[in-house]
Design an enzyme around this catalytic site. Sequence first.
Site, PDB file in Angstrom:
ATOM      1  N   VAL A   3       0.838  -1.205   0.000  1.00 35.19           N
ATOM      2  CA  VAL A   3       0.000   0.000   0.000  1.00 35.19           C
ATOM      3  C   VAL A   3       0.875   1.258   0.000  1.00 35.19           C
ATOM      4  O   VAL A   3       0.586   2.236  -0.700  1.00 35.19           O
ATOM      5  CB  VAL A   3      -0.963  -0.001   1.207  1.00 35.19           C
ATOM      6  CG1 VAL A   3      -1.707   1.326   1.324  1.00 35.19           C
ATOM      7  CG2 VAL A   3      -1.967  -1.147   1.082  1.00 35.19           C
ATOM      8  N   ARG A  45     -10.573   2.430  13.631  1.00 36.85           N
ATOM      9  CA  ARG A  45     -11.777   2.614  12.800  1.00 36.85           C
ATOM     10  C   ARG A  45     -13.061   2.745  13.598  1.00 36.85           C
ATOM     11  O   ARG A  45     -13.946   3.508  13.232  1.00 36.85           O
ATOM     12  CB  ARG A  45     -11.914   1.447  11.811  1.00 36.85           C
ATOM     13  CG  ARG A  45     -10.913   1.516  10.680  1.00 36.85           C
ATOM     14  CD  ARG A  45     -11.156   0.386   9.716  1.00 36.85           C
ATOM     15  NE  ARG A  45     -10.064   0.268   8.771  1.00 36.85           N
ATOM     16  CZ  ARG A  45      -9.657  -0.894   8.254  1.00 36.85           C
ATOM     17  NH1 ARG A  45     -10.265  -2.014   8.585  1.00 36.85           N
ATOM     18  NH2 ARG A  45      -8.660  -0.913   7.404  1.00 36.85           N
ATOM     19  N   CYS A  56     -10.850  -2.419   3.002  1.00 38.29           N
ATOM     20  CA  CYS A  56     -10.881  -2.340   1.534  1.00 38.29           C
ATOM     21  C   CYS A  56     -12.181  -2.868   0.925  1.00 38.29           C
ATOM     22  O   CYS A  56     -12.787  -2.223   0.062  1.00 38.29           O
ATOM     23  CB  CYS A  56      -9.685  -3.090   0.952  1.00 38.29           C
ATOM     24  SG  CYS A  56      -9.384  -4.672   1.734  1.00 38.29           S
ATOM     25  N   GLY A  83      -4.266  -7.563  -0.605  1.00 40.71           N
ATOM     26  CA  GLY A  83      -4.828  -7.122   0.673  1.00 40.71           C
ATOM     27  C   GLY A  83      -4.030  -7.613   1.858  1.00 40.71           C
ATOM     28  O   GLY A  83      -4.125  -7.054   2.954  1.00 40.71           O
ATOM     29  N   HIS A 118     -10.255  -6.500  -5.707  1.00 46.58           N
ATOM     30  CA  HIS A 118     -11.306  -7.251  -5.019  1.00 46.58           C
ATOM     31  C   HIS A 118     -12.610  -7.159  -5.820  1.00 46.58           C
ATOM     32  O   HIS A 118     -12.903  -6.125  -6.435  1.00 46.58           O
ATOM     33  CB  HIS A 118     -11.603  -6.636  -3.641  1.00 46.58           C
ATOM     34  CG  HIS A 118     -10.533  -6.808  -2.617  1.00 46.58           C
ATOM     35  ND1 HIS A 118      -9.354  -7.478  -2.839  1.00 46.58           N
ATOM     36  CD2 HIS A 118     -10.481  -6.394  -1.317  1.00 46.58           C
ATOM     37  CE1 HIS A 118      -8.626  -7.468  -1.726  1.00 46.58           C
ATOM     38  NE2 HIS A 118      -9.282  -6.812  -0.795  1.00 46.58           N
TER      39      HIS A 118
HETATM   40  P1  A2P Z   1       9.623  -3.186   5.671  1.00 46.42           P
HETATM   41  O1  A2P Z   1       9.485  -3.239   4.183  1.00 46.42           O
HETATM   42  O2  A2P Z   1      10.867  -2.533   6.104  1.00 46.42           O
HETATM   43  O3  A2P Z   1       9.355  -4.512   6.349  1.00 46.42           O
HETATM   44  P2  A2P Z   1       3.083  -4.994   3.579  1.00 46.42           P
HETATM   45  O4  A2P Z   1       1.689  -4.719   4.098  1.00 46.42           O
HETATM   46  O5  A2P Z   1       3.179  -4.928   2.101  1.00 46.42           O
HETATM   47  O6  A2P Z   1       3.632  -6.257   4.158  1.00 46.42           O
HETATM   48  O7  A2P Z   1       3.991  -3.795   4.123  1.00 46.42           O
HETATM   49  C1  A2P Z   1       4.145  -3.502   5.471  1.00 46.42           C
HETATM   50  C2  A2P Z   1       4.900  -2.188   5.628  1.00 46.42           C
HETATM   51  O8  A2P Z   1       5.041  -1.959   7.031  1.00 46.42           O
HETATM   52  C3  A2P Z   1       6.302  -2.218   5.045  1.00 46.42           C
HETATM   53  O9  A2P Z   1       6.648  -0.946   4.562  1.00 46.42           O
HETATM   54  C4  A2P Z   1       7.125  -2.585   6.259  1.00 46.42           C
HETATM   55  O10 A2P Z   1       8.480  -2.176   6.191  1.00 46.42           O
HETATM   56  C5  A2P Z   1       6.419  -1.784   7.315  1.00 46.42           C
HETATM   57  N1  A2P Z   1       6.749  -2.294   8.641  1.00 46.42           N
HETATM   58  C6  A2P Z   1       6.616  -3.551   9.105  1.00 46.42           C
HETATM   59  N2  A2P Z   1       7.075  -3.643  10.364  1.00 46.42           N
HETATM   60  C7  A2P Z   1       7.515  -2.413  10.714  1.00 46.42           C
HETATM   61  C8  A2P Z   1       8.114  -1.834  11.883  1.00 46.42           C
HETATM   62  N3  A2P Z   1       8.345  -2.568  12.960  1.00 46.42           N
HETATM   63  N4  A2P Z   1       8.435  -0.517  11.857  1.00 46.42           N
HETATM   64  C9  A2P Z   1       8.195   0.233  10.764  1.00 46.42           C
HETATM   65  N5  A2P Z   1       7.639  -0.243   9.631  1.00 46.42           N
HETATM   66  C10 A2P Z   1       7.300  -1.548   9.599  1.00 46.42           C
END
Ligand code: A2P
Length: 342
Positions: free
Chosen positions: A16, A101, A131, A162, A253
Amino acid sequence: MSKLKHVAIVGATGAVGVEMLRCLEQRNFPVGELTLLASSRSAGKKMKFRGEDVVVKELTADSFVGVDIALFSAGGGISKEYASHAVKAGAIVVDNSSAFRMDPDVPLVVPEINAADLKNLPKGIVANPNCTTAITLMALYPLHQAFGVTRIFASSYQAVSGTGAQAIEELEKQTRQWAKSERKWDDVRLAKEHVNVYPHQIAFNALPQVDSFLDTGYTKEEMKMENEGRKIMHHPKFRASVTCVRVPVFRAHSIAVSAEFEKPVTPDAARAVLRKAPGLDLVDDTTLNQYPMALDVAGQDKCAVGRIRQDCALDNGLAFWIAGDQLLKGAALNAVQIAECL
Ligand code: A2P
């Protein structure tokens, strides 16, 4: 206050987050400064914005100094932990997770429906809806305004996007794995080692489980349609019985809806309403086999509605099919539209 905003994206590297960045650029959002935040795994990574490299930083409590608008899409846990830091630093948070939400002090907004709810932000936080709910309401709300919806029965066909970047990769890998093996159509079950994100293989399958199960037998995702639908439409009596299904589609979706209304409704009257609805295309010509499809709405800002017919099992009932890009109207686009309204 300057017209140019300092925007932060939390979860910028995710499925996203990447789309949020693209929406800000494509919609020419007045970005003066941009802060891209993710986990320590992504710190130092570069992402392009308006042709320039922007370095991703690790999210910390101090990440929000000077930020005007923080778009969060890194999961509910991160939102719960860091949204307050962003608000304290003076930012307005637009949160894509389910964390806030249902908080009565947090508006839950689809701009085409209830942008007026943004007038009051007691917590400095706005929530972006689920979504499937957002996409369904793009058609259901205009119909509700015209005919007064009482309840719906719906089934969703939800893309792996999603679940995030790892799920997209899993469907890709499983499909390649099978194709590479040159096995036949009746031999599609893959070894357990290829199944990581969902409880079961997603390629060549349909999983009647999105999110975890509640005591009632419904999943959390299924109840969002009723709970979030009531809040967004300001319709506390709205009822929804939903079955959410994960299907091997990458990024859009689709939802099959049977809706019951207070007033009599005909397919032609419904089409007349939906043709004028904002953010929605009417694709409904069965003589030409034309109806909304996941493949066609993928990458599109607008949702599409079709297969409109009189529901034969409900009084004042209408059946229809709606499809929308879950990463866009179901997430990133809606968040950026909220930021535009703000
Ligand atoms: P990262 O790419 O460094 O893991 P998705 O929903 O596509 O899995 O993406 C999740 C998003 O949330 C990614 O940008 C991921 O970063 C970020 N994220 C996951 N864990 C953390 C965290 N502990 N701190 C900051 N961002 C996070």
